[in-house]
Design an enzyme around this catalytic site. Structure first.
Site, mmCIF file in Angstrom:
data_model
loop_
_atom_site.group_PDB
_atom_site.id
_atom_site.type_symbol
_atom_site.label_atom_id
_atom_site.label_comp_id
_atom_site.label_asym_id
_atom_site.label_seq_id
_atom_site.Cartn_x
_atom_site.Cartn_y
_atom_site.Cartn_z
ATOM 1 N N ASN A 12 34.181 42.517 37.460
ATOM 2 C CA ASN A 12 34.945 41.649 38.358
ATOM 3 C C ASN A 12 34.353 41.783 39.760
ATOM 4 O OD1 ASN A 12 36.840 40.287 39.870
ATOM 5 N ND2 ASN A 12 38.466 41.817 39.618
ATOM 6 N N LYS A 14 35.065 40.148 42.355
ATOM 7 C CA LYS A 14 36.037 39.819 43.416
ATOM 8 C C LYS A 14 35.389 38.863 44.434
ATOM 9 C CE LYS A 14 38.167 44.242 42.578
ATOM 10 N NZ LYS A 14 39.194 45.177 42.968
ATOM 11 N N HIS A 102 45.530 39.407 37.812
ATOM 12 C CA HIS A 102 44.994 40.638 38.429
ATOM 13 C C HIS A 102 46.002 41.116 39.479
ATOM 14 C CE1 HIS A 102 42.466 43.307 40.813
ATOM 15 N NE2 HIS A 102 41.655 43.360 39.760
ATOM 16 N N GLU A 104 45.631 42.108 42.376
ATOM 17 C CA GLU A 104 45.417 41.566 43.723
ATOM 18 C C GLU A 104 46.004 40.159 43.834
ATOM 19 O OE1 GLU A 104 41.195 42.375 43.914
ATOM 20 O OE2 GLU A 104 41.652 44.517 44.018
ATOM 21 N N GLU A 174 45.521 48.171 34.204
ATOM 22 C CA GLU A 174 44.927 48.568 35.478
ATOM 23 C C GLU A 174 45.997 49.159 36.390
ATOM 24 O OE1 GLU A 174 41.088 46.418 36.379
ATOM 25 O OE2 GLU A 174 42.646 45.075 37.043
ATOM 26 N N GLY A 180 40.043 50.453 43.146
ATOM 27 C CA GLY A 180 39.306 50.524 44.405
ATOM 28 C C GLY A 180 39.589 51.776 45.210
ATOM 29 N N SER A 220 38.674 52.125 39.057
ATOM 30 C CA SER A 220 37.629 53.070 39.450
ATOM 31 C C SER A 220 36.806 53.581 38.272
ATOM 32 C CB SER A 220 38.234 54.229 40.258
ATOM 33 O OG SER A 220 38.835 53.738 41.444
HETATM 34 C C1 PEP Z 1 39.419 45.710 39.389
HETATM 35 O O1 PEP Z 1 39.220 45.016 40.347
HETATM 36 O O2 PEP Z 1 39.896 45.186 38.373
HETATM 37 C C2 PEP Z 1 39.072 47.123 39.447
HETATM 38 C C3 PEP Z 1 39.393 47.873 38.433
HETATM 39 O O3 PEP Z 1 38.423 47.568 40.567
HETATM 40 P P1 PEP Z 1 37.725 49.012 40.767
HETATM 41 O O4 PEP Z 1 36.852 49.255 39.558
HETATM 42 O O5 PEP Z 1 36.928 48.880 42.020
HETATM 43 O O6 PEP Z 1 38.805 50.038 40.861
#
Ligand code: PEP
Length: 259
Positions: A12, A14, A102, A104, A174, A180, A220
């Site tokens: 992803n 973003k 997601h 976000e 998630e 992040g 992460s």
């Molecule tokens: C994500 O955006 O779905 C995500 C898991 O980000 P990150 O791997 O940076 O934590």
């Protein structure tokens, strides 16, 4: 993990990488990944909308078997929705997977469970596969409210689907506190929730759908923790944010079996 649940590693991107940078990133990835990798793992990249046509042209002309993904879509086919992108527009670009709900989108843009459910349905209507995201905040986890939150999100996302549709979709667990932040859920904690999600899918849509649905972990994920996370019986891949912007790191995650 049953043989039929081929892991899916999704990057992803973003709101990162313009279409020139997207091509450069995929060009590196093309050399880092080999035919053998794609035989055991499905890979998708989810660029910003403005990159998708370029990504499609690159992957198809270079015959790279990375699936094209999107990060979001609207639920309507067309209309007066300024700034939105419709599912049939994505399907025309050979988009295979669409991330829906997601955290976000939910936290920053106020997307509701009802809207997420409509999007999941619309993605299926246009022949693409939704990656339905769910996950709890730190407060919810500390208050032992995470199972209830995730059950509600999964229910809203799949309630109108048939068992056959659910069997082909992807659910991404998630935990918001791990996105992040560099803070990953332990493999045991991630497995516990992914197993819980599978059990809830079984309650809602039956054992066959639950056995077939792919459940990713996201939060992460990096090369150093990918093998342990993906070695868990109910984790069938990863949704990768930050580490997906670095082709070397992303390739190592795809090749987690070699770690
Ligand atoms: C994500 O955006 O779905 C995500 C898991 O980000 P990150 O791997 O940076 O934590």
């Amino acid at each position: 993990m049953p043989a039929e649940r081929k892991p899916l590693i999704s990057g992803n991107w973003k709101m990162n990488l313009n279409h020139f940078e997207a091509t450069a990133t995929l060009d590196k990835l093309r050399y880092l990944l080999a035919k053998d990798d794609y035989e055991v793992v499905d890979v998708s990249v989810h660029p910003p909308f403005t990159d998708i046509r370029t990504v499609q042209t690159f992957l198809e002309s270079e015959k790279v078997p990375i699936a094209i993904g999107a990060q979001n879509c609207h639920w309507e086919d067309k209309g007066a929705y300024t700034g939105e992108v419709a599912p049939p527009m994505l399907a025309k670009l050979n988009v295979a997977y669409v991330i829906v709900g997601h955290s976000e989108r939910r936290e920053i843009f106020g997307e509701t469970d009802v809207e997420v459910g409509r999007k999941v349905k619309a993605v299926f209507t246009h022949g693409m596969t939704p990656i339905l995201c769910c996950g709890e905040t730190l407060e919810e986890r500390e208050g032992e409210a995470h199972h209830g939150k995730i059950t509600g999100q999964v229910h809203a996302g799949i309630e109108v689907l048939t068992a056959e549709q659910v069997a082909t979709m992807v659910i991404a667990y998630e935990p918001i506190w791990a996105i992040g932040t560099g803070r990953t859920a332990s493999a045991d904690d991630a497995q516990e929730v992914c197993g819980w999600i599978r059990a809830k899918v079984a309650d809602m849509k039956g054992a066959d759908a639950a056995a077939a649905v792919r459940i990713q972990y996201g939060g992460s994920v990096k090369a150093a923790n990918a093998a342990e996370l993906m070695g868990q019986p109910d984790i069938d891949g990863a949704l990768v944010g930050g580490a997906a912007l670095d082709p070397d790191e992303f390739a190592k995650i795809v090749q987690f079996r070699l770690a």
